[in-house]
Design a protein around this motif. Structure first.
Motif, PDB file in Angstrom:
ATOM      1  N   THR A  72       0.959  -1.207   0.027  1.00 25.89           N
ATOM      2  CA  THR A  72       0.149  -0.019  -0.046  1.00 25.89           C
ATOM      3  C   THR A  72       0.865   1.145   0.123  1.00 25.89           C
ATOM      4  N   LYS A  73       2.003   1.284   0.884  1.00 21.21           N
ATOM      5  CA  LYS A  73       2.664   2.211   0.694  1.00 21.21           C
ATOM      6  C   LYS A  73       3.631   2.408  -0.391  1.00 21.21           C
ATOM      7  N   LEU A  76       1.281   4.116  -3.137  1.00 17.27           N
ATOM      8  CA  LEU A  76       1.128   5.602  -2.643  1.00 17.27           C
ATOM      9  C   LEU A  76       2.546   6.358  -3.219  1.00 17.27           C
ATOM     10  N   GLU A  80       3.138   9.605  -5.699  1.00 15.83           N
ATOM     11  CA  GLU A  80       4.093  10.575  -5.379  1.00 15.83           C
ATOM     12  C   GLU A  80       5.242  10.885  -6.057  1.00 15.83           C
ATOM     13  N   LEU A 133      -1.494  14.330  -0.213  1.00 17.83           N
ATOM     14  CA  LEU A 133      -0.965  12.703  -0.175  1.00 17.83           C
ATOM     15  C   LEU A 133      -0.278  12.825   1.427  1.00 17.83           C
ATOM     16  N   TYR A 136      -3.251  12.054   3.367  1.00 18.30           N
ATOM     17  CA  TYR A 136      -3.851  10.388   3.010  1.00 18.30           C
ATOM     18  C   TYR A 136      -2.790   9.496   3.747  1.00 18.30           C
ATOM     19  N   GLN A 137      -1.661   9.720   3.831  1.00 17.35           N
ATOM     20  CA  GLN A 137      -0.531   8.625   4.279  1.00 17.35           C
ATOM     21  C   GLN A 137      -0.992   8.583   5.790  1.00 17.35           C
ATOM     22  N   ILE A 141      -3.793   5.593   5.440  1.00 17.37           N
ATOM     23  CA  ILE A 141      -2.946   4.400   5.291  1.00 17.37           C
ATOM     24  C   ILE A 141      -2.613   4.008   6.668  1.00 17.37           C
TER      25      ILE A 141
END
Length: 441
Positions: A72-73, A76, A80, A133, A136-137, A141
């Motif tokens: 998932t990271k 993302l 980025e 972002l 969102y992180q 997440i």
């Protein structure tokens, strides 16, 4: 410091820089996408089974959580990367920085106020672009995987304090560097480097005492047994610290850590409260022994010397580039251009700083594996020192707990590791400990 007027006919260095920058940006983006894709595929492929070396300790559920968290990271990170490349193009070759500079020139003239306004506006705009972002992180997440402890109120407080501290420190530092660039002749870069290094050394002393407490609470380590154990360990290896502190890291995240901070006699040992909750006293001692291994092998001193050398080379390069018209035009900026003839000699120092900051990572990306490799080598050395000074079995146990609690994948892609990882993967670290007669937990 000023740059000669832009010639009517753009000479080849400008076009060469444009092409080199565009090619390096595209190649770097493709490389990073390829590495991230490898990482995602490799971790997903090995999601279904715990590696044999960890099967007795790590549950399948924990292994799968780490795999999902990593994937998932990394996904993302793909977004980025794409956004970062687009923004970088927007600032440079597409004329964003040039337009912002021109607007501020027309509004404020060509003095120090305009240059500081350009740096501040760039920082604010960049921060706003990165904000979605980042949120969102943290709030999606990290929340989804059970790590986020941050509230919106705390996030806002951190943001306001960070902005105020950044302005209070950053603007005077920027103003002095800009003044040096304009007032000390062709060797301004040497004076600026001396100031920058002195500032960083002072910051290492000031930060733990005055700045870090603005964001976190630091309490003296109250566990007398652990304090005695840690103090005895530091005495055995000749390390002196001003104090042992516990930081309230759990206010923001469930991730655990420990670190040294400060410089000289002002060094501090800081434990996250989450670390003390997750590890036994003997494991905490082993983790601290690892950190002391960096001290014993002079890794921190080596990094400081390397920082001095690299920054000196960077300032020297900037000192040369800032006087070259093609450096500006090749990156999409018209130096000293204004509709007002009175601004024809406006300084370009802030522009030079920003362009150098934007362009340098594009080219240095390709040598980053060298620094990652050196960092991993230092970690192996610190592990070996910890195994000789404390308990290697406790260090191995602590590492596995931290990998599990932080949802760090046990099956990263080997190529991705070589390029990015500053710490060796768990399998490599434990394998290196076996010849040291470390008992696997």
């Amino acid at each position: 410091m000023s740059v000669p007027p832009v010639p009517e006919n753009l000479f080849s260095p400008s076009l060469a820089l444009t092409l080199a920058f565009a090619i390096a940006l595209a190649a770097g983006l493709l490389l990073r996408f390829w590495l991230a894709s490898r990482q995602i595929r490799h971790v997903a492929t090995h999601r279904g089974a715990v590696p044999e070396a960890f099967a007795a300790r790590i549950s399948l559920a924990a292994h799968q959580k780490a795999a999902d968290y990593t994937v998932t990271k990394t996904r993302l990170g793909l977004i980025e990367m794409a956004l970062g490349a687009a923004v970088l193009l927007g600032w440079t070759l597409l004329g964003g920085l040039d337009a912002l500079n021109q607007m501020l020139l027309d509004a404020l003239g060509g003095g120090m106020a305009q240059q500081l306004a350009l740096l501040a506006a760039f920082a604010v705009i960049s921060g706003l672009i990165d904000l979605p972002l980042s949120l969102y992180q943290t709030f999606v997440i990290e929340e989804r995987f059970g790590f986020n402890r941050m509230t919106w109120r705390l996030w806002l407080a951190d943001a306001v304090k960070g902005l105020l501290v950044g302005a209070a420190i950053g603007l005077p530092v920027a103003a002095l560097i800009l003044w040096l660039m304009g007032a000390t002749g062709s060797l301004w870069w040497l004076w600026a480097w001396c100031f920058w290094m002195g500032f960083n050394l002072v910051l290492m002393v000031v930060y733990p005492t005055f700045i870090a407490p603005l964001f976190n609470k630091f309490q003296p380590l109250e566990d007398e047994s652990l304090r005695a154990r840690v103090t005895a360990l530091m005495q055995r290896c000749g390390f002196e610290a001003k104090g042992l502190f516990v930081m309230d890291g759990s206010r923001r995240s469930a991730h655990a850590n420990a670190y040294f901070t400060g410089f000289g006699l002002g060094k501090r040992v800081v434990f996250y409260d989450t670390l003390l909750r997750q590890l036994s006293p003997s494991e905490v001692e082993a983790v601290l022994a690892h950190e002391l291994g960096h001290f014993k092998h002079r890794h921190i001193a080596q990094r400081v010397v390397m920082m001095f050398a690299i920054s000196l080379a960077g300032f020297a390069l900037l000192g040369w580039l800032s006087g070259q018209v093609w450096f500006y035009t090749g990156l999409g900026v018209r130096p000293n251009i204004s509709f007002d003839p009175a601004l024809a000699s406006a300084p370009n120092d802030a522009l030079a700083l920003l362009l150098f900051m934007l362009a340098t990572p594009v080219f240095t990306l390709f040598i980053s594996p060298l620094f990652s490799r050196q960092s991993r080598k230092h970690e192996f050395q610190a592990d070996a020192y910890a195994a000789s000074l404390a308990s290697g079995a406790d260090l191995a146990s602590a590492l596995l707990k931290l990998y599990e609690d932080n949802a760090s994948t046990l099956t990263p892609d080997p190529v991705y590791v070589q390029f990015y990882y500053s710490h060796p993967p768990a399998a490599e670290r434990l394998a290196r400990m076996q010849p040291l007669k470390v008992v696997h937990p």
